[in-house]
Design an enzyme around this catalytic site. Structure first.
Site, PDB file in Angstrom:
ATOM      1  N   ARG A 128      -4.335   0.504  -2.101  1.00  6.62           N
ATOM      2  CA  ARG A 128      -3.754  -0.844  -2.120  1.00  6.62           C
ATOM      3  C   ARG A 128      -3.481  -1.289  -3.544  1.00  6.62           C
ATOM      4  O   ARG A 128      -4.272  -1.035  -4.449  1.00  6.62           O
ATOM      5  CB  ARG A 128      -4.697  -1.836  -1.429  1.00  6.62           C
ATOM      6  CG  ARG A 128      -5.023  -1.472   0.021  1.00  6.62           C
ATOM      7  CD  ARG A 128      -6.022  -2.437   0.633  1.00  6.62           C
ATOM      8  NE  ARG A 128      -6.370  -2.048   1.995  1.00  6.62           N
ATOM      9  CZ  ARG A 128      -7.360  -1.207   2.307  1.00  6.62           C
ATOM     10  NH1 ARG A 128      -8.100  -0.691   1.330  1.00  6.62           N
ATOM     11  NH2 ARG A 128      -7.603  -0.891   3.550  1.00  6.62           N
ATOM     12  N   HIS A 158       0.101   5.741   0.906  1.00  2.81           N
ATOM     13  CA  HIS A 158      -0.812   6.765   1.412  1.00  2.81           C
ATOM     14  C   HIS A 158      -0.585   8.070   0.656  1.00  2.81           C
ATOM     15  O   HIS A 158       0.552   8.408   0.314  1.00  2.81           O
ATOM     16  CB  HIS A 158      -0.603   6.989   2.912  1.00  2.81           C
ATOM     17  CG  HIS A 158      -0.743   5.738   3.716  1.00  2.81           C
ATOM     18  ND1 HIS A 158      -1.853   4.929   3.653  1.00  2.81           N
ATOM     19  CD2 HIS A 158       0.110   5.139   4.592  1.00  2.81           C
ATOM     20  CE1 HIS A 158      -1.689   3.893   4.468  1.00  2.81           C
ATOM     21  NE2 HIS A 158      -0.505   4.002   5.041  1.00  2.81           N
ATOM     22  N   GLU A 203       2.941   7.937   8.450  1.00  6.57           N
ATOM     23  CA  GLU A 203       2.789   7.116   9.655  1.00  6.57           C
ATOM     24  C   GLU A 203       4.138   6.661  10.172  1.00  6.57           C
ATOM     25  O   GLU A 203       5.160   6.727   9.471  1.00  6.57           O
ATOM     26  CB  GLU A 203       1.880   5.911   9.393  1.00  6.57           C
ATOM     27  CG  GLU A 203       2.410   4.912   8.385  1.00  6.57           C
ATOM     28  CD  GLU A 203       1.363   3.856   8.021  1.00  6.57           C
ATOM     29  OE1 GLU A 203       0.168   4.180   7.987  1.00  6.57           O
ATOM     30  OE2 GLU A 203       1.773   2.706   7.753  1.00  6.57           O
ATOM     31  N   GLN A 239       0.811  -1.215   0.000  1.00  7.93           N
ATOM     32  CA  GLN A 239       0.000   0.000   0.000  1.00  7.93           C
ATOM     33  C   GLN A 239       0.841   1.259   0.000  1.00  7.93           C
ATOM     34  O   GLN A 239       2.049   1.249   0.243  1.00  7.93           O
ATOM     35  CB  GLN A 239      -0.934   0.001   1.214  1.00  7.93           C
ATOM     36  CG  GLN A 239      -0.221  -0.073   2.558  1.00  7.93           C
ATOM     37  CD  GLN A 239      -1.192  -0.183   3.725  1.00  7.93           C
ATOM     38  OE1 GLN A 239      -1.287   0.741   4.528  1.00  7.93           O
ATOM     39  NE2 GLN A 239      -1.880  -1.321   3.830  1.00  7.93           N
ATOM     40  N   HIS A 278       4.801   0.316   1.131  1.00  7.61           N
ATOM     41  CA  HIS A 278       5.178  -0.469   2.303  1.00  7.61           C
ATOM     42  C   HIS A 278       4.213  -1.627   2.501  1.00  7.61           C
ATOM     43  O   HIS A 278       3.084  -1.616   2.001  1.00  7.61           O
ATOM     44  CB  HIS A 278       5.215   0.398   3.563  1.00  7.61           C
ATOM     45  CG  HIS A 278       3.923   1.081   3.883  1.00  7.61           C
ATOM     46  ND1 HIS A 278       3.483   2.197   3.200  1.00  7.61           N
ATOM     47  CD2 HIS A 278       2.954   0.824   4.813  1.00  7.61           C
ATOM     48  CE1 HIS A 278       2.318   2.594   3.688  1.00  7.61           C
ATOM     49  NE2 HIS A 278       1.970   1.772   4.667  1.00  7.61           N
TER      50      HIS A 278
END
Length: 459
Positions: free
Chosen positions: A308, A101, A136, A99, A289
């Site tokens: 994804r 972001h 994140e 995935q 990642h």
């Protein structure tokens, strides 16, 4: 400080006992895998919070009602009346999806695009749940494995060249391609973002190779080839160093969970990581990642946007993911600062990734090794002087915090009150509570030692 309760998330890749034990669940709560426990101000999954004198409420409702009390003037001015971070405990028995972001403008565009298309916010076909960028960071609470960001070209070529499979060969061809080979990779070129016009040749090669992996299931390869699992195991036997072996181990593990999913070949282009307890990694927006296995404390911007590409039974959004993909090979970022934590806060490590929304601290207390109590007093008294000397605040106390006991027991102390937390219990410490510390329990009411995680803004 107010007791805060996590929102459980049950996904197929989750743990069958790790989180259940940490949070002391029982009965039906043990049934099925448990993947994440959210301490959340996100509108889609808000955490319940207990505030004396008020009816049952959630974190977002409490913040809207008293923004300066809950998140402070600085947080309210900078982010609005919202909790700027989303804090989770995550536990994976199987690999998560491959995935990426989005950055902020991509999140806004995608959110509005899906709204215009009439895709409900809770639809499984939804990629953009909000308009926020999402970076994140994860801190390992036990050995934790992951593939993060693109490794150097030579590492990727060496790995993929060992795999007897047409998709791997196509990826090697992409990694060795030149600008003049655009026609041979026309579909990949078509799916590149507008910014690709100024990309370096290396970034273009990485994009072409990654595209070949994540779109391979849509292509037909007439060339005879062994099953992917056999090809990966045969290649693993030829690996010559530990890092290469780790990359193949991750790909083999992923293939076992997602049989014949050719996107697992992308893991051979990425940095394989094994984090020991207390080690960490920061994942910027756009960085590909996949978490492979383990339990960790994870914090991110207040967003649930996930794009994804493979290794999942959930919705894949390859076109949007490719538009957001950061193709620059880079070494994974470790945001920990052991020196500051040890100096000012006993046995504690700070994790500051350099973003304005969040940071983490992971620490341990033990009544048998009580540190000199003057240290905390000095830290509080000379805070302004420290800012003048170093240009930064070392201890966050002007914004909201979530303190979670992960093992044993701890005593959470603020300027207003104190509360003993046992394993799995957490409190929301509002900005109005000012300074806070985490001490050992010394009155015999609970374990005299414990570990904890603090999620907070960096101010």
């Amino acid at each position: 400080m107010y007791p805060i309760h996590p929102v459980p998330k049950r996904y197929a890749w989750g743990s069958h006992e790790r989180l259940q034990r940490m949070f002391h669940l029982d009965g039906d709560q043990w049934h099925g895998p448990l993947a994440e426990m959210w301490f959340s101000g996100h509108a889609q999954s808000p955490s319940p919070i207990e505030i004396p004198g008020h009816a049952p409420t959630t974190v977002p409702e409490a913040i809207v009602r008293q923004p300066e009390h809950m998140i402070g003037r600085r947080g309210s001015d900078q982010f609005g009346p919202v909790l700027p971070f989303l804090f989770k405990i995550i536990s994976a028995d199987e690999p998560l999806s491959l995935q990426v972001h989005p950055v902020d403008f991509q999140a806004r565009a995608g959110f509005n695009e899906e709204n215009a298309a009439g895709i409900a916010l809770d639809s499984p076909l939804r990629s953009f749940k909000d308009t926020n960028a999402k970076s994140e960071m994860v801190v390992a609470l036990e050995p934790f494995t992951a593939a993060v960001g693109f490794a150097g070209r030579s590492f990727a070529v060496k790995n993929l060249s060992l795999v007897d499979h047409p998709v791997a060969r196509r990826m090697v061809e992409a990694l060795n391609s030149t600008k003049d080979d655009s026609a041979a990779f026309a579909e990949a070129e078509r799916m590149m973002p507008v910014s690709a016009s100024v990309w370096s040749p290396t970034r273009r090669r990485v994009f072409r190779a990654f595209h070949a992996a994540v779109t391979a299931d849509q292509c037909h390869y007439p060339e005879p080839h062994p099953p992917l699992a056999d090809a990966l195991r045969a290649a693993r036997a030829k690996a010559t160093h530990v890092r290469q072996e780790m990359a193949f181990d991750f790909a083999i593990t992923a293939e076992e969970s997602f049989h014949d999913d050719l996107s697992v070949l992308a893991l051979l282009m990425m940095n394989p990581l094994r984090l020991e307890e207390g080690e960490s990694v920061f994942i910027p927006t756009g960085s590909p990642h996949a978490y492979i296995h383990g339990t960790g404390a994870e914090i991110m911007t207040n967003s649930d946007n996930v794009l994804r590409a493979g290794m999942t039974v959930k919705h894949k959004d390859i076109p949007h993911l490719l538009q957001c993909l950061d193709c620059r090979p880079a070494t994974p970022i470790d945001p920990s600062d052991v020196r500051i934590g040890t100096l000012l806060m006993r046995d504690m490590v700070f994790y500051k990734p350099g973003v304005s929304e969040y940071m983490l601290a992971y620490g341990h207390v033990d009544a048998d090794h009580e540190p000199w109590p003057v240290m905390n007093s000095l830290a509080m008294r000379y805070d302004k002087l420290v800012q003048q000397v170093s240009g930064r605040v070392l201890l966050p106390h002007l914004g909201p915090r979530v303190v979670l006991c992960t093992q044993g027991a701890v005593n959470c102390v603020t300027e207003r009150e104190q509360r003993v937390l046992t394993q799995g219990e957490a409190v929301f410490v509002p900005a109005a509570d000012g300074w806070s510390t985490v001490d050992p329990v010394t009155d015999g009411s609970a374990a005299a030692h414990g570990s904890f995680v603090i999620a907070s803004t960096p101010f």
